[in-house]
Design an enzyme around this catalytic site. Structure first.
Site, PDB file in Angstrom:
ATOM      1  N   HIS A 139       0.838  -1.208   0.000  1.00  0.00           N
ATOM      2  CA  HIS A 139       0.000   0.000   0.000  1.00  0.00           C
ATOM      3  C   HIS A 139       0.874   1.259   0.000  1.00  0.00           C
ATOM      4  CE1 HIS A 139      -3.672   2.310   1.473  1.00  0.00           C
ATOM      5  NE2 HIS A 139      -2.685   3.165   1.661  1.00  0.00           N
ATOM      6  N   GLU A 140       1.811   1.314   0.940  1.00  0.00           N
ATOM      7  CA  GLU A 140       2.644   2.509   1.047  1.00  0.00           C
ATOM      8  C   GLU A 140       3.571   2.670  -0.153  1.00  0.00           C
ATOM      9  OE1 GLU A 140       1.599   4.432   3.162  1.00  0.00           O
ATOM     10  OE2 GLU A 140       0.540   3.046   4.492  1.00  0.00           O
TER      11      GLU A 140
ATOM     12  N   HIS B 234       1.918   4.619  -2.818  1.00  0.00           N
ATOM     13  CA  HIS B 234       2.058   6.052  -2.542  1.00  0.00           C
ATOM     14  C   HIS B 234       3.451   6.553  -2.935  1.00  0.00           C
ATOM     15  CE1 HIS B 234      -1.767   6.059  -0.698  1.00  0.00           C
ATOM     16  NE2 HIS B 234      -1.409   5.493   0.442  1.00  0.00           N
TER      17      HIS B 234
END
Length: 250
Positions: free
Chosen positions: A150-151, A154
């Site tokens: 997920h990160e 980003h």
């Protein structure tokens, strides 16, 4: 495919904004080598004395401090071990690492940190410092894998699109993409949480729910209604933008 993001791009979930893991500082603890703390029989004796009320107030305070240091040290060791394994063997994480490096980013164990977090997040991303994994909230190796993936979405968005994390549309778009592509919204995860009421659209509902919660944490967001509106405005283009993947694999 154009390098221009399909809406304005966005950012993170276990986040806080601006693309940052808004974790409060953990309670201050003295710098102590855990190996110097009581262990074995002596630690068992102190634990029994604490539980049965045979410690003085001062001894109880010291015991609680020692126990907290031990717990955080154990959490850190477990998180670091799982982080190293995931970065070495997870197909998703290795793919994202390669894609980030192809566009000029640099991600390694040196800018992926395990730490104690006071707010209830699994992790976060900061454009200057890298990725935070909250060692006290990541429940398993697979949870860490989803969190790191997920990160890393980003991280990818920030590197490729130069995201303005205070722009709610940018933030919402990256949150949608991160939840969609990381695997955290796959069917089994939602079933285990008891949140998959409708099998046909469970993945989309999960990604939208998580994006709204993350945008609500942005200092520039007034309330849930505004977060919902912004997520809905960018939903179609951002959900369907699977870069750097060809499609949604997890």
């Amino acid at each position: 495919m154009s390098d221009k993001p399909t809406e304005t791009v966005s950012v993170s979930e276990s986040v806080a904004t601006p693309a940052v893991a808004a974790t409060e500082p953990a309670p201050s603890l003295p710098v102590v080598n855990p190996s110097s703390l009581p262990s074995g029989f002596e630690w068992w004796r102190q634990t029994m004395a604490y539980k049965t009320g045979f410690m003085s107030a001062e001894e109880s305070v010291q015991y609680e401090q020692d126990r907290l240091i031990k717990e955080r040290y154990a959490e850190c060791l477990s998180c670091e071990k799982n982080k190293q394994w995931v970065m070495a063997y997870s197909p998703t994480v290795r793919f994202m690492k390669d894609q980030i490096e192809k566009i000029g980013g640099d991600i390694s164990s040196n800018n992926v940190f395990c730490d104690h977090c006071d707010d209830f997040k699994a992790g976060g991303f900061h454009p200057k410092y890298g990725i935070l994994v909250c060692q006290n909230h990541v429940k398993s190796r697979s949870h860490l894998e989803d969190t790191l993936a997920h990160e890393m979405v980003h991280y990818y968005d920030n590197t490729k699109f130069k995201v303005d994390w205070m722009n709610l549309k940018h933030h919402a778009c990256s949150e949608i993409r991160a939840s969609t592509l990381s695997g955290e919204c796959r069917m089994m995860n939602e079933l285990m949480k008891g949140k998959l009421a409708r099998l046909t659209r469970g993945h989309q509902e999960c990604a939208k729910r998580r994006a709204i919660l993350s945008v609500m944490a942005n200092p520039g967001c007034k309330d849930e209604a505004q977060a919902t509106q912004v997520v809905n405005e960018v939903w179609d283009s951002c959900f369907n933008d699977t870069r750097p993947f060809d499609t949604i694999y997890r």
